[in-house]
Design a protein around this motif. Structure first.
Motif, PDB file in Angstrom:
ATOM      1  N   GLN A  36      -7.709  -0.458 -10.617  1.00  0.00           N
ATOM      2  CA  GLN A  36      -6.794   0.460  -9.944  1.00  0.00           C
ATOM      3  C   GLN A  36      -6.992   0.408  -8.429  1.00  0.00           C
ATOM      4  OE1 GLN A  36      -6.647   4.477 -11.669  1.00  0.00           O
ATOM      5  NE2 GLN A  36      -7.537   3.634 -13.551  1.00  0.00           N
ATOM      6  N   ARG A  37      -8.246   0.386  -7.998  1.00  0.00           N
ATOM      7  CA  ARG A  37      -8.514   0.368  -6.558  1.00  0.00           C
ATOM      8  C   ARG A  37      -8.029  -0.932  -5.920  1.00  0.00           C
ATOM      9  NH1 ARG A  37     -12.865  -1.614  -4.262  1.00  0.00           N
ATOM     10  NH2 ARG A  37     -14.136  -1.414  -6.148  1.00  0.00           N
ATOM     11  N   ILE A  38      -8.273  -2.051  -6.587  1.00  0.00           N
ATOM     12  CA  ILE A  38      -7.825  -3.335  -6.037  1.00  0.00           C
ATOM     13  C   ILE A  38      -6.298  -3.356  -5.924  1.00  0.00           C
ATOM     14  CG2 ILE A  38      -7.651  -5.817  -6.491  1.00  0.00           C
ATOM     15  CD1 ILE A  38     -10.377  -4.973  -5.478  1.00  0.00           C
ATOM     16  N   LEU A  39      -5.620  -2.937  -6.986  1.00  0.00           N
ATOM     17  CA  LEU A  39      -4.154  -2.937  -6.965  1.00  0.00           C
ATOM     18  C   LEU A  39      -3.614  -1.979  -5.916  1.00  0.00           C
ATOM     19  CD1 LEU A  39      -3.411  -3.055 -10.799  1.00  0.00           C
ATOM     20  CD2 LEU A  39      -3.195  -4.929  -9.153  1.00  0.00           C
ATOM     21  N   ARG A  40      -4.331  -0.914  -5.647  1.00  0.00           N
ATOM     22  CA  ARG A  40      -3.876   0.079  -4.674  1.00  0.00           C
ATOM     23  C   ARG A  40      -4.051  -0.401  -3.241  1.00  0.00           C
ATOM     24  NH1 ARG A  40      -6.097   4.064  -6.931  1.00  0.00           N
ATOM     25  NH2 ARG A  40      -4.221   4.972  -7.868  1.00  0.00           N
ATOM     26  N   GLU A  41      -4.984  -1.336  -3.019  1.00  0.00           N
ATOM     27  CA  GLU A  41      -5.359  -1.670  -1.649  1.00  0.00           C
ATOM     28  C   GLU A  41      -5.055  -3.098  -1.211  1.00  0.00           C
ATOM     29  OE1 GLU A  41      -9.411  -0.540  -1.017  1.00  0.00           O
ATOM     30  OE2 GLU A  41      -9.097   1.525  -1.727  1.00  0.00           O
ATOM     31  N   VAL A  42      -4.692  -4.002  -2.148  1.00  0.00           N
ATOM     32  CA  VAL A  42      -4.367  -5.367  -1.709  1.00  0.00           C
ATOM     33  C   VAL A  42      -3.078  -5.378  -0.896  1.00  0.00           C
ATOM     34  CG1 VAL A  42      -5.566  -6.602  -3.553  1.00  0.00           C
ATOM     35  CG2 VAL A  42      -3.206  -5.820  -3.910  1.00  0.00           C
ATOM     36  N   ASP A  43      -2.886  -6.462  -0.155  1.00  0.00           N
ATOM     37  CA  ASP A  43      -1.673  -6.584   0.651  1.00  0.00           C
ATOM     38  C   ASP A  43      -0.454  -6.900  -0.199  1.00  0.00           C
ATOM     39  OD1 ASP A  43      -2.947  -6.214   3.227  1.00  0.00           O
ATOM     40  OD2 ASP A  43      -3.846  -8.196   2.927  1.00  0.00           O
ATOM     41  N   LEU A  44      -0.670  -7.611  -1.317  1.00  0.00           N
ATOM     42  CA  LEU A  44       0.460  -8.060  -2.128  1.00  0.00           C
ATOM     43  C   LEU A  44       0.015  -8.236  -3.578  1.00  0.00           C
ATOM     44  CD1 LEU A  44       3.433  -9.204  -2.094  1.00  0.00           C
ATOM     45  CD2 LEU A  44       2.396 -11.468  -1.785  1.00  0.00           C
ATOM     46  N   ILE A  45       0.928  -7.906  -4.507  1.00  0.00           N
ATOM     47  CA  ILE A  45       0.664  -8.116  -5.928  1.00  0.00           C
ATOM     48  C   ILE A  45       1.686  -9.114  -6.467  1.00  0.00           C
ATOM     49  CG2 ILE A  45       0.557  -7.068  -8.221  1.00  0.00           C
ATOM     50  CD1 ILE A  45      -0.098  -4.408  -6.845  1.00  0.00           C
ATOM     51  N   ALA A  46       1.204 -10.188  -7.067  1.00  0.00           N
ATOM     52  CA  ALA A  46       2.076 -11.157  -7.738  1.00  0.00           C
ATOM     53  C   ALA A  46       2.065 -10.829  -9.224  1.00  0.00           C
ATOM     54  CB  ALA A  46       1.577 -12.581  -7.507  1.00  0.00           C
ATOM     55  N   ALA A  47       3.253 -10.650  -9.807  1.00  0.00           N
ATOM     56  CA  ALA A  47       3.351 -10.177 -11.185  1.00  0.00           C
ATOM     57  C   ALA A  47       4.260 -11.075 -12.002  1.00  0.00           C
ATOM     58  CB  ALA A  47       3.881  -8.747 -11.222  1.00  0.00           C
ATOM     59  N   GLU A  48       3.880 -11.269 -13.249  1.00  0.00           N
ATOM     60  CA  GLU A  48       4.693 -12.078 -14.162  1.00  0.00           C
ATOM     61  C   GLU A  48       6.070 -11.458 -14.357  1.00  0.00           C
ATOM     62  OE1 GLU A  48       4.069 -14.338 -18.471  1.00  0.00           O
ATOM     63  OE2 GLU A  48       2.697 -12.758 -17.842  1.00  0.00           O
TER      64      GLU A  48
END
Length: 257
Positions: A36-48
């Motif tokens: 949750q923390r990583i997803l909340r704080e990264v610059d961008l999320i690549a999703a299927e």
């Protein structure tokens, strides 16, 4: 034996790092606090599937930029993501469910990042393959994950024939509309081997059936079930009859996991 230093997770996400974030295979409570923390704080999320992932993120009030990354656009999308990572952006990649890179397109980005010298960090999460193996009742000391068998009948049967003498427990993914053909071909080649079928793991209607390949085939033919399946099959009998961890404990040469 010396131990590697513990990673300081408090300083994550790091710039220019690709994070492989495991997501729930059914039960949303399985999304770890670190994920949750990583997803909340990264610059961008690549999703299927960005719509699917957006729904998951909304459950945890996470709002981050999303970009699609799937089998149909991965070749065109990869160079841009590697460029962003090289420029210092932190990127998380997720699959629709489970661990990214396992039988899904995230592998292409991981390989490109490794070749470019970009740090790649796993954020562990649920795995339907391992969950099904754990509840199968079959030996777990040696196993092989085969993913989806080929769709073409001739190629599928040839691959199964190649696995006939493999002593490891075998794990397959299979879709509901090919499950009967898959079990029929496995039974034809492997005979009356013990096996299990798992579906809807971690969900309300989670179910695991155990028996021989032929008995499981009979069940599927009489009561066509829904959902994606994990098929776990016992390996070929070991000629030396040595006990496996699934049969009896043996501490020789083992280290604490």
């Amino acid at each position: 034996m010396s131990e590697e230093p513990t990673r300081d997770t408090g300083s994550e996400p790091r710039p220019g790092t690709l994070y492989l974030v495991g997501t729930p295979i059914g039960n949303v409570e399985d999304l770890s606090p670190r994920a949750q923390r990583i997803l909340r704080e990264v610059d961008l999320i690549a999703a299927e599937d960005t719509r699917h992932t957006q729904g998951l993120l909304a459950r945890f009030a996470i709002r981050r930029p999303l970009v699609s990354y799937h089998d149909h656009n991965k070749d065109g999308r990869t160079p841009g993501l590697v460029e962003k990572l090289g420029a210092g952006s932190s990127v998380a990649i997720v699959s629709d469910a489970g661990s990214p890179g396992i039988s899904d397109p995230a592998f292409t980005l991981v390989r490109a990042a490794v070749l470019a010298g970009i740090p790649v960090v796993p954020i562990p999460g649920p795995s339907s393959a391992l969950c099904a193996l754990e509840v199968s009742g079959l030996p777990t000391d040696r196993f092989a994950f085969e993913g989806f068998l080929p769709r073409r009948v001739s190629r599928r049967r040839a691959r199964i024939e190649e696995l006939r003498e493999d002593p490891r427990t075998l794990i397959f993914f299979e879709s509901p509309h090919r499950l009967v053909e898959c079990l029929r071909d496995l039974a034809e080649t492997f005979g009356e081997r013990p096996a299990s079928l798992s579906r809807e793991l971690t969900k309300k209607f989670e179910e695991t059936k155990r028996g021989t390949l032929r008995s499981l085939l009979g069940w599927v033919e009489s009561e066509p079930p829904r959902g994606e399946f994990v098929v776990v099959v016992a390996g070929a009998p070991r000629r030396d009859s040595a006990p496996s961890r699934g049969d009896a404990p043996d501490d020789e040469g083992e280290e604490e996991a």
